[in-house]
Design a protein around this motif. Structure first.
Motif, PDB file in Angstrom:
ATOM      1  N   GLY A   1      33.212  49.559  47.437  1.00  0.00           N
ATOM      2  CA  GLY A   1      32.787  50.940  47.598  1.00  0.00           C
ATOM      3  C   GLY A   1      31.768  51.338  46.285  1.00  0.00           C
ATOM      4  O   GLY A   1      30.602  51.472  46.559  1.00  0.00           O
ATOM      5  N   CYS A   2      32.258  51.654  45.254  1.00  0.00           N
ATOM      6  CA  CYS A   2      31.757  52.239  44.365  1.00  0.00           C
ATOM      7  C   CYS A   2      31.421  51.380  43.147  1.00  0.00           C
ATOM      8  O   CYS A   2      30.580  51.700  42.312  1.00  0.00           O
ATOM      9  N   GLY A   3      32.472  50.360  42.709  1.00  0.00           N
ATOM     10  CA  GLY A   3      32.340  49.567  41.526  1.00  0.00           C
ATOM     11  C   GLY A   3      32.957  50.053  40.475  1.00  0.00           C
ATOM     12  O   GLY A   3      32.578  49.570  39.500  1.00  0.00           O
ATOM     13  N   LEU A   4      33.374  51.125  40.641  1.00  0.00           N
ATOM     14  CA  LEU A   4      33.845  52.091  39.150  1.00  0.00           C
ATOM     15  C   LEU A   4      35.324  52.318  39.499  1.00  0.00           C
ATOM     16  O   LEU A   4      35.762  53.141  38.620  1.00  0.00           O
ATOM     17  N   SER A   5      36.264  51.783  40.505  1.00  0.00           N
ATOM     18  CA  SER A   5      37.666  52.071  40.655  1.00  0.00           C
ATOM     19  C   SER A   5      37.722  53.562  40.864  1.00  0.00           C
ATOM     20  O   SER A   5      38.791  54.093  40.547  1.00  0.00           O
ATOM     21  N   GLN A   6      36.805  54.194  41.657  1.00  0.00           N
ATOM     22  CA  GLN A   6      37.160  55.627  42.023  1.00  0.00           C
ATOM     23  C   GLN A   6      37.256  55.905  43.518  1.00  0.00           C
ATOM     24  O   GLN A   6      37.578  56.989  43.857  1.00  0.00           O
ATOM     25  N   CYS A   7      36.691  54.857  44.317  1.00  0.00           N
ATOM     26  CA  CYS A   7      37.017  55.120  45.842  1.00  0.00           C
ATOM     27  C   CYS A   7      38.152  54.409  46.580  1.00  0.00           C
ATOM     28  O   CYS A   7      38.656  54.885  47.538  1.00  0.00           O
ATOM     29  N   GLY A   8      38.711  53.234  45.811  1.00  0.00           N
ATOM     30  CA  GLY A   8      39.853  52.698  46.531  1.00  0.00           C
ATOM     31  C   GLY A   8      39.474  51.546  47.517  1.00  0.00           C
ATOM     32  O   GLY A   8      40.474  51.060  48.053  1.00  0.00           O
ATOM     33  N   ALA A   9      38.511  51.397  47.805  1.00  0.00           N
ATOM     34  CA  ALA A   9      38.109  50.581  48.987  1.00  0.00           C
ATOM     35  C   ALA A   9      38.413  49.036  48.804  1.00  0.00           C
ATOM     36  O   ALA A   9      38.628  48.404  49.608  1.00  0.00           O
ATOM     37  N   CYS A  10      38.505  48.875  47.436  1.00  0.00           N
ATOM     38  CA  CYS A  10      38.803  47.176  46.975  1.00  0.00           C
ATOM     39  C   CYS A  10      40.239  47.109  46.712  1.00  0.00           C
ATOM     40  O   CYS A  10      40.568  46.163  45.825  1.00  0.00           O
ATOM     41  N   MET A  11      41.023  48.191  46.774  1.00  0.00           N
ATOM     42  CA  MET A  11      42.332  48.115  46.604  1.00  0.00           C
ATOM     43  C   MET A  11      42.990  46.755  46.868  1.00  0.00           C
ATOM     44  O   MET A  11      42.981  46.330  48.312  1.00  0.00           O
ATOM     45  N   VAL A  12      43.930  46.158  46.167  1.00  0.00           N
ATOM     46  CA  VAL A  12      44.984  45.178  46.378  1.00  0.00           C
ATOM     47  C   VAL A  12      46.241  45.275  45.924  1.00  0.00           C
ATOM     48  O   VAL A  12      46.284  46.254  45.000  1.00  0.00           O
TER      49      VAL A  12
END
Length: 154
Positions: free
Chosen positions: A39-50
């Protein structure tokens, strides 16, 4: 290059990569697990959560070296071995809690983490548990209903 033995979705995987490679890249590029999104690559959107040891974490800024001894679960690993969906996944479907679906991975993973820690959250606790996830399609009210439904079904 160093090798990393990882426990992902209940299976052992070995990956050869640099120690600072983001977990997200390992999951998507090396292991073809596409539940987590960039998503953002900055840990600010949550799209990459595991889930890392059961706790929702963003994977876009987590270096692979930091999770070598952890149990990692992606969206693909939530269903049981028979293909039965996790109660949170079922609740998201029943409440039609996805619109474009881009935030869906993070919302589901954050919800699973929240309900593992607090199986009967209040509305305020649900909102706090999802605050690291952005939904640009305004599906938040359906997402909250899905978390409430999942809490009842667990």
């Amino acid at each position: 290059m160093p090798k990393y033995n990882l426990q992902i979705n209940g299976s052992q995987k070995t990956v050869e990569t640099e120690s600072d490679t983001p977990l997200l890249y390992v999951l998507r590029d090396y292991l073809e697990l596409n539940g987590p999104k960039f998503g953002c690559g900055l840990s600010q959107c949550g799209a990459c959560m595991v889930l890392v040891d059961g706790v929702a974490e963003t994977s876009c800024t987590t270096p692979i070296a930091a999770v070598r001894d952890s149990k990692i679960t992606t969206l693909e690993g939530l269903a049981d071995r028979n293909g039965n969906l996790h109660p949170v996944q079922e609740a998201f479907i029943e409440e039609q809690a996805a619109q474009c679906g881009y935030c869906l991975n993070g919302m589901v993973m954050a919800s699973v983490s929240l309900l593992q820690e607090n199986p009967n959250p209040t509305l305020a606790e649900i909102k706090a548990g999802l605050e690291l996830n952005l939904c640009r399609c305004s599906a938040q009210s359906r997402i909250i209903k899905a978390v409430e439904r999942a809490a009842k079904n667990l």
